[in-house]
Design a protein around this motif. Structure first.
Motif, PDB file in Angstrom:
ATOM      1  N   HIS A 222     -23.901   6.867  40.436  1.00 43.66           N
ATOM      2  CA  HIS A 222     -22.989   7.483  39.403  1.00 43.66           C
ATOM      3  C   HIS A 222     -21.810   8.239  40.492  1.00 43.66           C
ATOM      4  CE1 HIS A 222     -25.240   6.689  35.624  1.00 43.66           C
ATOM      5  NE2 HIS A 222     -25.019   5.667  36.338  1.00 43.66           N
ATOM      6  N   ALA A 223     -22.622   9.245  41.272  1.00 46.67           N
ATOM      7  CA  ALA A 223     -21.830  10.126  41.980  1.00 46.67           C
ATOM      8  C   ALA A 223     -20.512   9.333  42.830  1.00 46.67           C
ATOM      9  CB  ALA A 223     -22.840  11.011  42.923  1.00 46.67           C
TER      10      ALA A 223
ATOM     11  N   ASP B 119     -19.271   2.925  30.768  1.00 45.92           N
ATOM     12  CA  ASP B 119     -19.037   3.711  31.674  1.00 45.92           C
ATOM     13  C   ASP B 119     -20.677   4.023  32.078  1.00 45.92           C
ATOM     14  OD1 ASP B 119     -19.968   5.602  29.755  1.00 45.92           O
ATOM     15  OD2 ASP B 119     -17.888   6.540  29.489  1.00 45.92           O
ATOM     16  N   GLN B 120     -20.861   5.286  32.737  1.00 45.08           N
ATOM     17  CA  GLN B 120     -21.871   5.494  33.527  1.00 45.08           C
ATOM     18  C   GLN B 120     -22.939   5.662  32.302  1.00 45.08           C
ATOM     19  OE1 GLN B 120     -20.194   8.174  35.984  1.00 45.08           O
ATOM     20  NE2 GLN B 120     -19.726   6.819  37.446  1.00 45.08           N
ATOM     21  N   ARG B 121     -22.363   6.210  31.177  1.00 40.02           N
ATOM     22  CA  ARG B 121     -23.347   6.866  30.215  1.00 40.02           C
ATOM     23  C   ARG B 121     -24.373   5.385  29.580  1.00 40.02           C
ATOM     24  NH1 ARG B 121     -19.217  10.300  26.969  1.00 40.02           N
ATOM     25  NH2 ARG B 121     -18.047   8.229  27.242  1.00 40.02           N
ATOM     26  N   ALA B 122     -23.576   4.595  29.538  1.00 38.06           N
ATOM     27  CA  ALA B 122     -24.315   3.069  29.324  1.00 38.06           C
ATOM     28  C   ALA B 122     -25.690   2.956  30.256  1.00 38.06           C
ATOM     29  CB  ALA B 122     -23.706   1.747  29.695  1.00 38.06           C
ATOM     30  N   ASP B 123     -25.755   3.328  31.380  1.00 36.31           N
ATOM     31  CA  ASP B 123     -26.937   3.450  32.172  1.00 36.31           C
ATOM     32  C   ASP B 123     -28.057   4.525  31.518  1.00 36.31           C
ATOM     33  OD1 ASP B 123     -26.260   1.404  33.699  1.00 36.31           O
ATOM     34  OD2 ASP B 123     -25.609   2.896  35.566  1.00 36.31           O
TER      35      ASP B 123
ATOM     36  N   ASN C 180     -20.882   9.691  23.553  1.00 36.91           N
ATOM     37  CA  ASN C 180     -20.365  11.224  23.513  1.00 36.91           C
ATOM     38  C   ASN C 180     -21.540  12.228  23.118  1.00 36.91           C
ATOM     39  OD1 ASN C 180     -17.862  10.780  24.496  1.00 36.91           O
ATOM     40  ND2 ASN C 180     -17.079  10.275  22.395  1.00 36.91           N
ATOM     41  N   GLU C 181     -22.343  11.482  22.293  1.00 37.90           N
ATOM     42  CA  GLU C 181     -23.748  12.106  21.742  1.00 37.90           C
ATOM     43  C   GLU C 181     -24.639  12.205  23.004  1.00 37.90           C
ATOM     44  OE1 GLU C 181     -23.704  13.671  18.897  1.00 37.90           O
ATOM     45  OE2 GLU C 181     -21.676  13.161  18.378  1.00 37.90           O
ATOM     46  N   ARG C 182     -24.650  11.519  23.750  1.00 37.10           N
ATOM     47  CA  ARG C 182     -25.822  11.331  24.971  1.00 37.10           C
ATOM     48  C   ARG C 182     -25.555  12.608  25.892  1.00 37.10           C
ATOM     49  NH1 ARG C 182     -24.534   5.338  26.045  1.00 37.10           N
ATOM     50  NH2 ARG C 182     -24.708   4.701  24.100  1.00 37.10           N
ATOM     51  N   PHE C 183     -26.751  12.701  26.728  1.00 35.91           N
ATOM     52  CA  PHE C 183     -26.519  13.433  27.899  1.00 35.91           C
ATOM     53  C   PHE C 183     -25.276  12.807  28.521  1.00 35.91           C
ATOM     54  CE2 PHE C 183     -31.005  14.040  27.165  1.00 35.91           C
ATOM     55  CZ  PHE C 183     -31.246  15.511  27.110  1.00 35.91           C
ATOM     56  N   GLN C 184     -24.518  13.661  29.359  1.00 36.65           N
ATOM     57  CA  GLN C 184     -23.232  13.162  29.680  1.00 36.65           C
ATOM     58  C   GLN C 184     -23.550  12.758  31.093  1.00 36.65           C
ATOM     59  OE1 GLN C 184     -20.206  12.699  27.628  1.00 36.65           O
ATOM     60  NE2 GLN C 184     -22.006  12.828  26.540  1.00 36.65           N
ATOM     61  N   THR C 185     -24.465  13.130  31.932  1.00 37.18           N
ATOM     62  CA  THR C 185     -24.781  12.576  33.338  1.00 37.18           C
ATOM     63  C   THR C 185     -26.106  12.696  33.694  1.00 37.18           C
ATOM     64  OG1 THR C 185     -24.790  14.893  34.225  1.00 37.18           O
ATOM     65  CG2 THR C 185     -22.432  14.072  34.258  1.00 37.18           C
ATOM     66  N   ALA C 186     -26.394  11.653  34.689  1.00 32.84           N
ATOM     67  CA  ALA C 186     -27.856  11.769  35.261  1.00 32.84           C
ATOM     68  C   ALA C 186     -28.262  12.657  35.654  1.00 32.84           C
ATOM     69  CB  ALA C 186     -27.729  10.210  35.897  1.00 32.84           C
ATOM     70  N   ARG C 187     -27.536  13.464  36.452  1.00 36.74           N
ATOM     71  CA  ARG C 187     -27.689  14.725  37.207  1.00 36.74           C
ATOM     72  C   ARG C 187     -28.356  15.609  35.964  1.00 36.74           C
ATOM     73  NH1 ARG C 187     -29.037  14.862  41.340  1.00 36.74           N
ATOM     74  NH2 ARG C 187     -30.608  16.102  40.903  1.00 36.74           N
ATOM     75  N   GLU C 188     -27.545  15.778  35.139  1.00 38.04           N
ATOM     76  CA  GLU C 188     -28.141  16.638  33.833  1.00 38.04           C
ATOM     77  C   GLU C 188     -29.667  16.371  33.451  1.00 38.04           C
ATOM     78  OE1 GLU C 188     -26.167  17.497  29.587  1.00 38.04           O
ATOM     79  OE2 GLU C 188     -24.919  16.294  30.767  1.00 38.04           O
ATOM     80  N   VAL C 189     -29.899  15.015  33.574  1.00 40.49           N
ATOM     81  CA  VAL C 189     -31.178  14.466  32.767  1.00 40.49           C
ATOM     82  C   VAL C 189     -32.174  14.991  34.051  1.00 40.49           C
ATOM     83  CG1 VAL C 189     -32.379  12.708  31.646  1.00 40.49           C
ATOM     84  CG2 VAL C 189     -30.095  12.997  31.727  1.00 40.49           C
TER      85      VAL C 189
END
Lengths: 768, 198
Positions: free
Chosen positions: A241-242, A305-309, A371-380
């Motif tokens: 994603h980065a 966008d990346q949030r689909a992943d 918008n309700e998800r975690f926004q980045t994989a990094r965060e998770v």
């Protein structure tokens, strides 16, 4: 419109719902036509191997000592480009280095140059091709040796048939080049992308297995493994994603596990799903890949966008924890609807020990609105790492809650979520403490009762030892003995009679080999590969098919009108017109032949059979079902591994089975032929029997070992053949399939039921 | 002019009955070739149905012509040749399957029509007898689809080549092929008991 026009127009419509609507309106109430076209679509989608290899080539290839020719295209045909799980198949073999089919010369490798190395299949540029690791709809995966850099690599070659379409070719190259830019320890490295002679990409060779294979093998993972593997996946995603890449097809089959001292995750196939989509959409209008892990915005065809992943990643975590994908349904359309609208079954209903905070993390990944998800994989990734560390240090989870809960601000939903999370706070801490050191593997059936302790039912004879499972092959005498032992243990009789006077036979739990070998006379491809299946629970199965008299009791008690009657009669195939036609006067009361109350009931649809089960279940206070396909074959075989349940040849068939040679084409009253070792009559022969499973031709390739319940398809399995079928239809492995709203004079059913107060069982250890 | 070349030019000249004359010749040649290949096939060699058909074409048409110093035939006539080859391959394979069944079921039925093809030939995954019957029905519904099946499945031609012969676009061929396969599969597989005639 002709059938061909209807079929082709329907193929053009990619949205399943729109397709169905189109067909219904185009067929304008002509049910026979609708069913015919739907059968075409089912054949098209479910049997990609059919006629894929020219007949003469099959013969020649088999003569080369290779019976597996057809399986080259086992997961989709490159020819029509419709790519179910386009990439996972190739990758699973890629990862595992395990091939399911014997090697090379069945795969067209015409693009290779000759080699001088004795162990090489040929050369591709400066790569010596060592073996074919696998093939999928998308292409072939090869293991190769890079002469220049002196290392082993995996090479994915695009199927020639896909490569001819320019958009697919370009997309493949573009996505592959983009993915080559990701350099991360949890992403499979792409070393090179080449265009000629066919587009191919050279990547890191990973010995090991896929996460899918791992889950199939061991079932749900324990908490520490979930966190460890989950964090690694999130790290890999974050790296991609980065640099602005979306994977689009995150699923357990695309997560490779490099199995060393500890598992190292390697995500593969960035963006390739999209290239496969391109190809299949242009060629046949069918979306590639399984929708089970798709994000809702993906299922609805919206911009991604990346949030689909991240949503897909949530589904992967869900499956790691619970052992099953969150959005399952009987058809592709239904799966997509679930993904878009439904909520998965709460994980703690499946695995009660799952910590609530983990459920919350998954729920947040599963938010329908990106918008309700975690926004980045990094965060998770960071969050999972923190959980892992806390778990190791036996610390509490309180300070992590802030991270799990969404950042304040924005919508009301988020605040609600936060409020809920704060309320849960003390509970979370408690649950975490309880789950420390939780290392056992949870299995279905072990989850009943509080704290995972088996519930003891007073029905069981106290102190009785649990008998061993019935592991095939065994003799008829052993089979009967196992039935008795289990009956004693469970405190029931081997044969019981229910409120309709129907005899139910106790079938002990056990293990058997499902399907038939390629060389069994009459074998059909969908009966393979043979695979071991475990039936973990004892169950009761009707000794006979449900009779006209029993069905009449149901209809009279409920004024039930069968679906067949509602639809205007049973369907009959009219050869001269090459289509089905409804015969209005034909229904369960009038199957078109002389019948008694003791004949098996026919002209009932799968849905009608279900209705009967529900009614009987409500009346007796227990759950009746149709047997699953695995239960049916297991019970039919009763310990045998031969073609027929009494042995191999057809010589004794007439004593056990009503089939075309002895029935004069007539359906007979139930129970006139000899029973199998477990006391079941007419399993094969007389009439087909509905099973509960969705039919999928290649299901045996992906079937779980434990209690399989069928594929993702609305079409239903029927088993056993009929009095108008030839001998091979009486084989235990023979499979048939029909849409659930179709009925005719040769399909009936028998019913199954869980044993009352059944014990919880441990999974049976794998065989030698 | 070889027999085959003559017949091909008759077909091109518009004589519809000429195609019927072509078939036995092609059939015969293919049968001989197939028998030879099957008897001598070595592991590791590649041999495909198309190769067989091409070889038959060379032997029946090209070589005799070259020997006489004539030009190689035009692709159009190749088209007719391949159509006949597809039909012939179908007959050979179906006959073979039928013979196998007779041997399997009828015990000592030993008047071999095809002694030159080794017995014990393995099975094709598709049920060729059922497929043959289904193809007859398909022919009455959609003869174009049947032709494509002959070229693709029996003569072993790649789809693009088959499209060229039939004078249709690859995309159309792709679609017809999808239809033919689905239609035949529906006929052959699974739902046998749905087809009792009333």
């Amino acid at each position: 419109m002709t059938e061909r026009e209807l079929f082709l127009s329907a193929l053009e419509i990619e949205d399943p719902e729109a397709r169905r609507t189109f067909l219904q309106s185009a067929c304008a109430g002509d049910d026979g036509l609708l069913v015919s076209v739907e059968a075409l679509l089912a054949s098209h989608e479910g049997h990609r191997e059919f006629m894929q290899v020219p007949a003469a080539e099959q013969l020649l290839d088999q003569l080369r000592g290779d019976a597996a020719m057809l399986h080259v295209f086992d997961n989709g045909s490159p020819d029509d480009g419709t790519c179910d799980s386009a990439t996972s198949d190739a990758n699973s073999v890629n990862a595992a280095g395990v091939r399911r089919e014997p090697p090379h010369d069945e795969v067209p490798l015409g693009y290779l140059q000759p080699s001088t190395r004795p162990d090489s299949l040929g050369r591709l540029s400066h790569y010596e091709i060592l073996e074919v690791l696998g093939t999928g709809a998308f292409g072939t995966v090869l293991k190769a040796f890079d002469d220049k850099l002196q290392r082993v690599v995996a090479i994915k070659v695009m199927a020639p048939e896909l490569a001819v379409t320019s958009p697919a070719r370009k997309r493949f190259l573009r996505e592959a080049q983009a993915s080559a830019r990701i350099r991360h320890e949890h992403v499979v490295s792409v070393y090179a992308v080449e265009e000629k002679p066919l587009p191919y990409l050279v990547m890191e060779y990973i010995p090991g297995q896929t996460l899918q294979q791992r889950l199939d093998e061991v079932g749900p993972l324990d908490l520490s493994a979930v966190l460890d593997l989950g964090r690694q996946i999130a790290e890999g995603l974050a790296a991609a994603h980065a640099i602005g890449l979306i994977h689009r097809d995150i699923k357990p089959g695309n997560v490779l596990l490099d199995t060393g001292i500890r598992d190292r995750v390697k995500i593969t196939d960035f963006g390739l799903a999209r290239a496969a989509d391109d190809a299949s959409l242009t060629q046949s209008g069918i979306i590639a890949g399984t929708p089970m892990y798709m994000a809702p915005e993906q299922a609805q065809g919206q911009r991604l966008d990346q949030r689909a992943d991240l949503f897909s990643f949530g589904s992967v975590l869900y499956q790691m924890v619970s052992g099953r994908p969150p959005f399952r349904a009987s058809s592709t359309l239904a799966v997509m609807k679930r993904v878009a609208e439904g909520e998965p079954r709460p994980i703690r209903e499946i695995i009660p020990e799952t910590p609530q905070w983990l459920c919350e993390i998954i729920a947040r990944l599963h938010a329908k609105d990106p918008n309700e998800r975690f926004q980045t994989a990094r965060e998770v990734a960071d969050l999972l790492a923190a959980c892992e560390a806390k778990l190791k240090s036996q610390g509490d989870m309180l300070d992590l809650l802030a991270a799990i809960s969404p950042k304040p601000a924005i919508g009301a939903n988020r605040r609600q979520w936060l409020a809920a999370a704060i309320l849960l706070l003390p509970v979370l801490a408690l649950i975490l403490t309880e789950s420390m050191g939780l290392t056992h593997v949870l299995r279905r059936g072990e989850t009943e009762g509080a704290a995972g302790k088996p519930r003891i039912d007073s029905n069981y004879s106290k102190g009785a030892h649990r008998p061993p499972p019935a592991v095939a092959p065994f003799t008829p005498a052993q089979g009967k003995q196992q039935q008795k032992a289990w009956a004693a243990y469970l405190g029931v009789e081997v044969v019981t009679t229910n409120s309709l006077g129907m005899k139910l036979v106790l079938i002990p739990p056990g293990r058997f080999t499902m399907g038939s070998p390629d060389d069994e006379p009459g074998h059909k491809p969908e009966e393979g590969p043979r695979h071991e299946v475990e039936i973990s629970q004892p169950f009761l199965l009707g000794s006979h098919e449900v009779t006209v008299g029993q069905f009449k009791t149901f209809v009279e008690a409920t004024d039930f009108l069968t679906e067949t009657e509602k639809l205007g009669g049973s369907l009959v195939w009219i050869s001269a017109e090459a289509r089905h036609r409804r015969v209005p006067e034909m229904n369960w009361r009038n199957p078109g032949y002389e019948k008694t109350d003791n004949h098996p009931v026919v002209c009932v649809t799968w849905n009608d059979a279900q209705a009967f089960c529900r009614w009987l279940g409500a009346r007796e206070g227990r759950a009746y079902t149709l047997p699953s396909e695995a239960q049916w074959e297991y019970a039919c075989r009763a310990g045998t591994d031969t073609a027929y349940f009494y042995g191999d040849g057809e010589d004794q068939l007439a004593a056990y089975v009503w089939y075309v040679a002895n029935s004069k084409g007539l359906v007979r009253p139930v129970g006139e032929k000899r029973a199998n070792a477990w006391g079941l009559h007419d399993m094969p022969g007389n009439v087909w029997e509905w099973n509960s499973d969705g039919y999928q031709a290649d299901y045996y390739r992906i079937s779980p070992r434990l209690d399989p319940t069928g594929g993702a398809s609305g079409t239903r399995v029927m088993r056993g053949g009929s009095c108008r079928d030839t001998a091979p239809f009486g084989r235990s492995a023979n499979r048939g399939f029909v849409p659930p709203d179709v009925s005719n004079d040769l399909i009936g059913f028998r019913i199954a039921c869980a044993v009352k107060g059944r014990p919880t069982l441990r999974a049976i250890p794998a065989g030698p | 002019m070889s027999d085959v070349t003559r017949i091909l030019s008759e077909i091109q000249a518009g004589d519809p009955s000429a195609a019927d004359n072509l078939l036995p010749l092609v059939y015969d040649e293919l049968r001989k070739l197939a028998a030879a290949k099957l008897a001598h096939e070595k592991p590791g060699q590649t041999l495909q149905a198309t190769a067989l058909v091409h070889e038959a074409f060379l032997r029946l048409v090209s070589e005799p012509q070259r020997e006489r110093g004539e030009e190689a035939p035009h692709w159009d006539s190749r088209g007719h040749f391949f159509a006949a080859a597809g039909t012939a391959m179908r007959r050979i394979l179906v006959e073979n399957a039928r013979r196998k069944r007779r041997i399997k079921h009828g015990g000592q039925w030993i008047r071999r029509e095809f002694e030159d093809i080794p017995t014990g030939l393995p099975d094709v995954h598709e049920d060729l007898l059922a497929l043959d019957a289904a193809l007859e029905r398909l022919k009455s519904v959609d003869s174009q689809a049947t032709e494509l099946v002959h070229l693709r499945y029996f003569a072993g031609l790649p789809l693009a080549k088959a499209a060229e012969i039939m004078g249709i676009s690859p995309r159309t061929a792709d679609r017809i092929w999808a239809f033919a396969r689905a239609w035949l599969h529906r006929e052959v597989a699974g739902t046998e008991s749905l087809r009792e005639e009333k």
